[in-house]
Design a protein around this motif. Structure first.
Motif: not given
Lengths: 482, 95
Positions: A326-331
């Motif tokens: 969950y939370g932010y994942r980089c591109d």
């Protein structure tokens, strides 16, 4: 209408003077009007709040009552709220919608509160000025160039500006008491283990403790009464009955013995704050309290020990944010390591990364004994200082902060000078003791707070003394709000 | 203890957190300052002091080993960045 305390709102709702919908609509329109310049709220849940207010009004009409039925509050955005975004002030959780409620959120809901929104905070509660929020800094309602304190700065500012009568906060090194002092409100950090940490996003687990923030000690008592209690879901929760905080508010202060630590009244403290404290001491003496000097010889080691323990536990706790579940994942991650590193590098702000690096360092092989273990031993020394003092006195009185609210940007270049702001609040966290900040004066038109620290589980007595003090002073009624 | 830039990079790698190359020198200074603060603890002899485990000396509670929660996988995976068929997806690890 917005000047009403929680106690007054309860009375108005019970007597039918106004409905929950009326008070909530009024405050929501006030938030609309004031929040763009103050930035105390990260999320405002108007629709959901009015739905809950209507439910509360219907339940009341049907004869139901619960302690806080229909009373509007706001939660610090560190408490997980089922279905409502919980950001913790971080890009990492910018779009995180928890699938469950924190125990504190559940307990207050069961008591009938209506949550108007989620308040701004330093990212992952790391900061003393609210300048570390991904969602922008909060402005102190007392001065547009002043910080509100942190990390519960949004909660403190929201209450000070009378956008909401009470909020939840959390305190790891002073994050309830310091912003309460800077914004002229009352805030109590309970004994470690008194309020459940379940669903309260963890920063430093051996120090974190949730508590209420409101204009008056009476309102804090009303909120804490519902927040406190044993919780199976928190392994550090203490199984012990909750005292009657409201019932003892008016107890007499005759015979109360208060300690004044000689280490607190030194050249590091603003002269005008010292004078406000002396005037407050005189008020308490008139009501029958007596004062003696006490010695806390290891007090000066609190900040050094804290800035080992807190970063160490932060680096461990925040390892869960990996961009996978969950939370932010980089591109476009190149590989798994790139995914971890960039998700965390891009998702965390500067102060959080700084503390992760320090924490990783002090826990790394070869340094653990010199830093973390040493700091945990220092904690015991600090705790023993308090234990000795409490053989002589019932509680300790001192300042909450060394200065009134500082200017935005004033301390942001130097982490150590920022950290020293918490010099009077950190000892209670290290020892796990309850502490309350009570408005006790104005210095250069900015509020300042008096701190009372009690022995374990003496929240009722702290609230009682604060309440009695507020019966003979009016600092807690002063507000920059119009 | 003064922290050099290589140490900052090593800690960043251990913590799996990317840091801006322009910020490495700044982190080295800031970490050194915080550690200098921490080293004030050395002035006290703590050889006979126990480390604190819990402020009120609470001990770990035990409970019966029974299932309390149901299967909430679908609910949890709704908020995941990328999933497929009940699994969390990450870049390929094994060639």
């Amino acid at each position: 209408m917005h000047d009403k305390t929680i106690a007054r709102i309860r009375h108005g709702l019970a007597s039918g003077e106004f409905s929950s919908r009326e008070i909530c609509e009024h405050l929501l329109s006030r938030i609309d009007q004031l929040n763009p310049s103050c930035n105390a709220f990260i999320s405002v849940s108007s629709e959901l709040a009015l739905q809950h207010a209507d439910d509360a009004d219907k339940r009341r009409a049907a004869g139901a009552d619960s302690p806080l039925l229909g009373v509007p509050i706001a939660h610090k955005d560190i408490f997980c709220t089922n279905g409502v975004r919980t950001s913790c002030g971080s890009r990492m959780l910018e779009n995180f919608v928890p699938p469950y409620n924190a125990t504190v959120v559940d307990k207050l809901s069961q008591a009938g509160v209506v949550c108007l929104g989620k308040t701004n905070m330093d990212e992952f509660a790391m900061g003393s000025s609210n300048e570390n929020s991904y969602f922008g800094n909060v402005v102190n309602p007392w001065g547009s160039n002043r910080v509100p304190g942190g990390s519960s700065g949004g909660s403190a500012a929201a209450v000070a500006a009378r956008m909401v009568p009470g909020c939840t906060g959390t305190d790891t090194g002073g994050s309830i008491r310091q912003p309460a002092s800077f914004c002229g409100i009352t805030g109590i950090k309970p004994t470690y283990g008194r309020v459940s940490r379940y669903g309260m996003i963890a920063f430093a687990s051996s120090l974190d403790q949730g508590g209420p923030m409101a204009a008056t000690a009476e309102d804090c008592a009303l909120l804490l009464q519902e927040m406190a209690g044993f919780d199976e879901k928190d392994s550090t929760s203490i199984d012990r009955p909750v005292d009657d905080y409201c019932g003892s508010l008016n107890d007499a202060l005759d015979g109360l013995k208060v300690g004044l630590p000689k280490q607190y009244f030194t050249e590091g403290l603003d002269n005008n704050i010292a004078a406000s404290l002396q005037a407050s001491i005189a008020e308490l003496e008139k009501m029958g309290a007596s004062f003696v000097e006490v010695d806390l010889p290891n007090q000066h080691l609190s900040v050094p020990a804290y800035y080992v323990v807190a970063p160490a536990e932060c680096s461990s706790n925040l390892s869960r944010f990996d961009g996978v579940r969950y939370g932010y994942r980089c591109d476009n991650p190149a590989d798994l390591e790139d995914l971890y590193k960039r998700s965390r590098g891009e998702g965390f702000g500067r102060e959080v990364k700084r503390r992760i690096l320090i924490g990783t360092y002090v826990l790394s092989a070869g340094y653990f004994d010199a830093y973390y273990l040493k700091a945990q031993k220092i904690r015991n020394l600090i705790s023993e200082d308090f234990t000795s003092a409490f053989k002589e006195v019932d509680m300790i009185l001192g300042p909450t902060t060394p200065t009134p609210a500082f200017k935005i940007g004033e301390n942001s270049a130097d982490p150590v000078s920022m950290y020293l702001n918490d010099i009077y609040t950190i000892p209670a966290n290290l020892a796990g003791l309850p502490g309350i900040s009570v408005p006790c004066g104005l210095v250069d038109d900015l509020p300042v707070g008096m701190q009372l620290v009690g022995n374990y589980f003496t929240e009722a007595r702290l609230l009682n003394v604060a309440h009695r003090f507020q019966q003979v002073t009016d600092w807690h009624l002063k507000s920059p709000a119009k | 203890m003064a922290v050099d830039e290589d140490t900052v990079r090593a800690m960043a790698h251990l913590a799996r957190v990317q840091i801006d190359p322009d910020r490495v020198a700044g982190y080295a200074t800031e970490m050194s300052n915080v550690l200098a603060l921490a080293e004030q603890m050395e002035e006290v002899d703590t050889s006979d002091v126990e480390p604190m485990a819990h402020p009120t000396h609470a001990v770990q509670r035990l409970r019966d080993d029974v299932v309390l929660e149901g299967n909430e996988r679908e609910q949890f995976q709704e908020i995941a960045p990328e999933t497929n068929d009940g699994y969390y997806l990450v870049p390929q690890v094994i060639e």
